[in-house]
Design an enzyme around this catalytic site. Structure first.
Site, mmCIF file in Angstrom:
data_model
loop_
_atom_site.group_PDB
_atom_site.id
_atom_site.type_symbol
_atom_site.label_atom_id
_atom_site.label_comp_id
_atom_site.label_asym_id
_atom_site.label_seq_id
_atom_site.Cartn_x
_atom_site.Cartn_y
_atom_site.Cartn_z
ATOM 1 N N GLY A 54 0.769 -1.209 0.212
ATOM 2 C CA GLY A 54 -0.417 0.050 0.300
ATOM 3 C C GLY A 54 0.843 1.510 0.127
ATOM 4 O O GLY A 54 1.906 1.261 -0.617
ATOM 5 N N GLU A 55 0.442 2.545 0.929
ATOM 6 C CA GLU A 55 1.289 3.658 0.432
ATOM 7 C C GLU A 55 1.756 3.476 2.237
ATOM 8 O O GLU A 55 1.056 3.468 3.642
ATOM 9 C CB GLU A 55 0.760 4.969 1.083
ATOM 10 C CG GLU A 55 1.212 5.705 0.540
ATOM 11 C CD GLU A 55 2.391 5.617 -0.669
ATOM 12 O OE1 GLU A 55 1.862 5.269 -1.149
ATOM 13 O OE2 GLU A 55 3.385 6.394 -0.871
ATOM 14 N N SER A 56 3.242 3.551 2.618
ATOM 15 C CA SER A 56 3.671 3.157 4.031
ATOM 16 C C SER A 56 3.757 4.026 4.830
ATOM 17 O O SER A 56 3.595 4.041 5.429
ATOM 18 C CB SER A 56 5.206 3.125 3.921
ATOM 19 O OG SER A 56 6.080 3.620 2.745
ATOM 20 N N CYS A 86 6.291 -5.237 0.565
ATOM 21 C CA CYS A 86 5.940 -4.100 0.125
ATOM 22 C C CYS A 86 5.975 -3.231 0.823
ATOM 23 O O CYS A 86 6.861 -2.646 1.934
ATOM 24 C CB CYS A 86 5.517 -3.643 -1.059
ATOM 25 S SG CYS A 86 5.810 -3.033 -2.240
ATOM 26 N N ARG A 113 12.669 3.661 -0.983
ATOM 27 C CA ARG A 113 11.603 3.855 -1.156
ATOM 28 C C ARG A 113 11.364 3.765 -3.107
ATOM 29 O O ARG A 113 12.886 4.494 -3.312
ATOM 30 C CB ARG A 113 11.125 3.809 -0.873
ATOM 31 C CG ARG A 113 10.266 4.382 0.756
ATOM 32 C CD ARG A 113 9.248 5.689 1.750
ATOM 33 N NE ARG A 113 7.773 5.400 1.280
ATOM 34 C CZ ARG A 113 7.239 6.471 0.767
ATOM 35 N NH1 ARG A 113 7.764 7.277 1.471
ATOM 36 N NH2 ARG A 113 5.511 6.205 0.423
ATOM 37 N N ILE A 141 5.934 -3.302 -7.208
ATOM 38 C CA ILE A 141 5.148 -2.906 -7.926
ATOM 39 C C ILE A 141 5.835 -1.414 -6.558
ATOM 40 O O ILE A 141 5.317 -1.437 -6.010
ATOM 41 C CB ILE A 141 3.616 -2.976 -7.038
ATOM 42 C CG1 ILE A 141 3.293 -4.270 -8.176
ATOM 43 C CG2 ILE A 141 2.636 -1.863 -7.737
ATOM 44 C CD1 ILE A 141 1.826 -4.309 -7.235
ATOM 45 N N ARG A 142 6.442 -0.955 -8.048
ATOM 46 C CA ARG A 142 6.796 0.621 -7.472
ATOM 47 C C ARG A 142 7.485 0.608 -5.853
ATOM 48 O O ARG A 142 7.318 0.857 -4.941
ATOM 49 C CB ARG A 142 5.874 1.279 -6.473
ATOM 50 C CG ARG A 142 5.196 2.236 -8.547
ATOM 51 C CD ARG A 142 4.112 3.365 -7.487
ATOM 52 N NE ARG A 142 3.312 3.358 -6.977
ATOM 53 C CZ ARG A 142 2.104 2.092 -7.069
ATOM 54 N NH1 ARG A 142 2.076 1.755 -8.171
ATOM 55 N NH2 ARG A 142 1.082 2.024 -6.067
ATOM 56 N N HIS A 179 5.511 -8.543 -3.721
ATOM 57 C CA HIS A 179 3.946 -9.192 -3.343
ATOM 58 C C HIS A 179 3.562 -10.328 -3.965
ATOM 59 O O HIS A 179 3.124 -10.902 -5.025
ATOM 60 C CB HIS A 179 2.612 -7.785 -4.560
ATOM 61 C CG HIS A 179 2.828 -6.712 -3.550
ATOM 62 N ND1 HIS A 179 1.742 -5.825 -3.025
ATOM 63 C CD2 HIS A 179 3.898 -5.985 -4.633
ATOM 64 C CE1 HIS A 179 1.551 -4.744 -2.964
ATOM 65 N NE2 HIS A 179 2.771 -4.478 -3.480
ATOM 66 N N GLU A 181 0.976 -12.515 -3.045
ATOM 67 C CA GLU A 181 -0.072 -12.391 -2.783
ATOM 68 C C GLU A 181 -0.743 -12.611 -3.959
ATOM 69 O O GLU A 181 -2.056 -12.973 -3.851
ATOM 70 C CB GLU A 181 -0.599 -11.911 -1.639
ATOM 71 C CG GLU A 181 -1.147 -10.356 -2.709
ATOM 72 C CD GLU A 181 -0.134 -9.093 -1.974
ATOM 73 O OE1 GLU A 181 0.909 -10.073 -2.274
ATOM 74 O OE2 GLU A 181 -0.334 -7.798 -2.511
HETATM 75 N N1 GLN Z 1 6.052 2.840 -2.974
HETATM 76 C C1 GLN Z 1 4.776 2.175 -2.013
HETATM 77 C C2 GLN Z 1 5.825 3.184 -0.889
HETATM 78 O O1 GLN Z 1 6.755 3.956 -0.969
HETATM 79 C C3 GLN Z 1 4.913 0.974 -1.887
HETATM 80 C C4 GLN Z 1 4.330 0.201 -2.504
HETATM 81 C C5 GLN Z 1 3.524 -1.091 -2.783
HETATM 82 O O2 GLN Z 1 3.452 -1.582 -1.735
HETATM 83 N N2 GLN Z 1 3.226 -1.381 -3.531
HETATM 84 O O3 GLN Z 1 4.917 3.550 -0.253
#
Ligand code: GLN
Length: 206
Positions: A54-56, A86, A113, A141-142, A179, A181
């Site tokens: 998600g977004e940390s 992630c 990140r 993913i990112r 990821h 999952e």
């Molecule tokens: N780029 C997100 C972050 O820095 C992490 C991306 C992800 O969880 N897929 O929080």
């Protein structure tokens, strides 16, 4: 005995992780009860914990605000397993190199990140992971990566991509930059929650 697994459910693939945990449990003739964690008071009853992507910044803010951060630290101090993926890895790290993230210090590593660049938004790679016989189809993913210079003595690097650690373990905590999952392959969930069960430091209830 059924495994009671808490999934931090601020954002991220909660149902996909729940499915993977159930499949991994099934391989050991175990059931799994999945509890969504959005408030304090639930973690102490969990045998295992999953911190999804998600977004940390968002995830760490909620954990701090709700007092879940302290409960997660106690969970780890008791030797119970955590799988952090992630953004979850960023939050679990000792240093997220970003003041907006209150990292929990569960893994003695610093994390970069978006380590693979924002241009390369996502990619899949066949990843060799210590403890798995065949490569794991890892979806990034990112994604963050562990800073190779930062890996503490108690941290085991389970996998690296492009020279950077992307799966690490320290005691009961497994962190992945990818990821696990997002494919049908539940071997990472299995490794984190069930395969370590025989190790001496593990909680005997597992
Ligand atoms: N780029 C997100 C972050 O820095 C992490 C991306 C992800 O969880 N897929 O929080």
């Amino acid at each position: 005995m059924s495994l009671r697994a808490g999934v931090v459910a601020v954002q991220g693939d909660v149902s996909e992780h729940a499915a993977a945990i159930r499949r991994a449990a099934g391989r050991h003739d175990r059931g799994a009860e999945v509890v969504e964690i959005r408030e304090s008071g639930l973690v102490p009853d969990c045998d295992a914990l999953l911190m999804p992507g998600g977004e940390s910044t968002t995830i760490s803010r909620l954990l701090t605000r709700e007092g879940i951060d302290a409960e997660i630290r106690e969970h780890v101090a008791a030797g119970k397993p955590v799988l952090a993926t992630c953004a979850g890895l960023i939050v679990a790290a000792g240093d997220a190199k970003d003041d907006r993230v209150d990292s929990l210090g569960l893994l003695d590593v610093a994390v970069d990140r978006n380590a693979f660049g924002r241009q390369v938004d996502s990619f899949e790679a066949p990843l060799s992971v210590d403890g798995l016989d065949d490569p794991f189809p890892a979806v990034f993913i990112r994604a963050p990566a562990v800073d190779p210079e930062s890996v503490g003595d108690d941290v085991e690097v389970l996998a690296a991509w492009d020279g950077r650690p992307v799966a690490v373990r320290q005691g009961p905590v497994v962190g992945t930059a990818f990821h696990p999952e997002l494919t049908e392959d539940d071997r990472i969930h299995d490794l984190a929650f069930f395969e370590q069960a025989a190790a001496p430091h593990r909680d005997t209830r597992l």
